[in-house]
Design a protein around this motif. Structure first.
Motif, PDB file in Angstrom:
ATOM      1  N   ASN A 186      35.161  -5.130  34.598  1.00  5.50           N
ATOM      2  CA  ASN A 186      35.519  -3.479  34.251  1.00  5.50           C
ATOM      3  C   ASN A 186      35.446  -2.922  35.678  1.00  5.50           C
ATOM      4  O   ASN A 186      36.525  -2.237  35.939  1.00  5.50           O
ATOM      5  N   GLN A 187      34.498  -3.394  36.712  1.00 10.26           N
ATOM      6  CA  GLN A 187      34.431  -2.943  38.054  1.00 10.26           C
ATOM      7  C   GLN A 187      35.534  -3.068  38.874  1.00 10.26           C
ATOM      8  O   GLN A 187      36.195  -2.329  39.547  1.00 10.26           O
ATOM      9  N   TYR A 188      36.150  -4.422  38.800  1.00  8.48           N
ATOM     10  CA  TYR A 188      37.258  -4.749  39.552  1.00  8.48           C
ATOM     11  C   TYR A 188      38.514  -4.091  38.872  1.00  8.48           C
ATOM     12  O   TYR A 188      39.247  -3.548  39.720  1.00  8.48           O
ATOM     13  N   ILE A 189      38.658  -3.984  37.698  1.00  7.59           N
ATOM     14  CA  ILE A 189      40.023  -3.220  37.188  1.00  7.59           C
ATOM     15  C   ILE A 189      39.766  -1.851  37.518  1.00  7.59           C
ATOM     16  O   ILE A 189      40.925  -1.113  37.840  1.00  7.59           O
ATOM     17  N   LEU A 190      38.649  -1.125  37.599  1.00  7.69           N
ATOM     18  CA  LEU A 190      38.614   0.231  38.090  1.00  7.69           C
ATOM     19  C   LEU A 190      39.006   0.485  39.493  1.00  7.69           C
ATOM     20  O   LEU A 190      39.648   1.369  40.051  1.00  7.69           O
ATOM     21  N   TYR A 191      38.275  -0.465  40.331  1.00  5.54           N
ATOM     22  CA  TYR A 191      38.459  -0.102  41.928  1.00  5.54           C
ATOM     23  C   TYR A 191      39.605  -0.889  42.481  1.00  5.54           C
ATOM     24  O   TYR A 191      40.223  -0.471  43.319  1.00  5.54           O
ATOM     25  N   GLN A 192      39.871  -2.129  42.215  1.00  6.66           N
ATOM     26  CA  GLN A 192      40.775  -3.032  42.892  1.00  6.66           C
ATOM     27  C   GLN A 192      40.694  -3.057  44.242  1.00  6.66           C
ATOM     28  O   GLN A 192      41.618  -2.906  45.033  1.00  6.66           O
TER      29      GLN A 192
END
Length: 97
Positions: free
Chosen positions: A52-58
């Motif tokens: 979730n955090q990687y999808i959000l910030y990338q």
């Protein structure tokens, strides 16, 4: 992204539930069985939070931290599955309800 948020909350609630059940139980078999289930929930929490955090910030830093957390989370899931499989039959035999 909503699926990961739901998965995070659900795994957190189940993790806390199984940890409280471990504390309330006096039987070693029940504690070991619920500990395996709580490991699965913890690993799911870590992995879904990471995705979730990687999808959000990338960003690159989110990727590196995500890789580290996935390396920590997947073994938790794997070990929890092994523990649950090991104790499941005996726990169901002793707790028929």
């Amino acid at each position: 992204m909503i699926i990961f948020s739901i998965l995070i909350v659900l795994s957190l609630v189940l993790y806390v539930y199984y940890k409280v059940a471990i504390v309330k139980s006096n039987d070693g078999l029940t504690q070991a069985y619920f500990n395996g289930k709580s490991r699965i929930c913890l690993g799911t929490l870590v992995v879904s939070f990471t995705i979730n955090q990687y999808i959000l910030y990338q960003t690159r830093i989110a990727l590196f931290i995500g890789i580290i957390l996935i390396i920590v989370g997947i073994p938790q899931i794997y070990r929890g599955i092994k523990e649950v499989k090991h104790y499941r039959k005996e726990w169901k035999r002793l707790n028929p309800s």
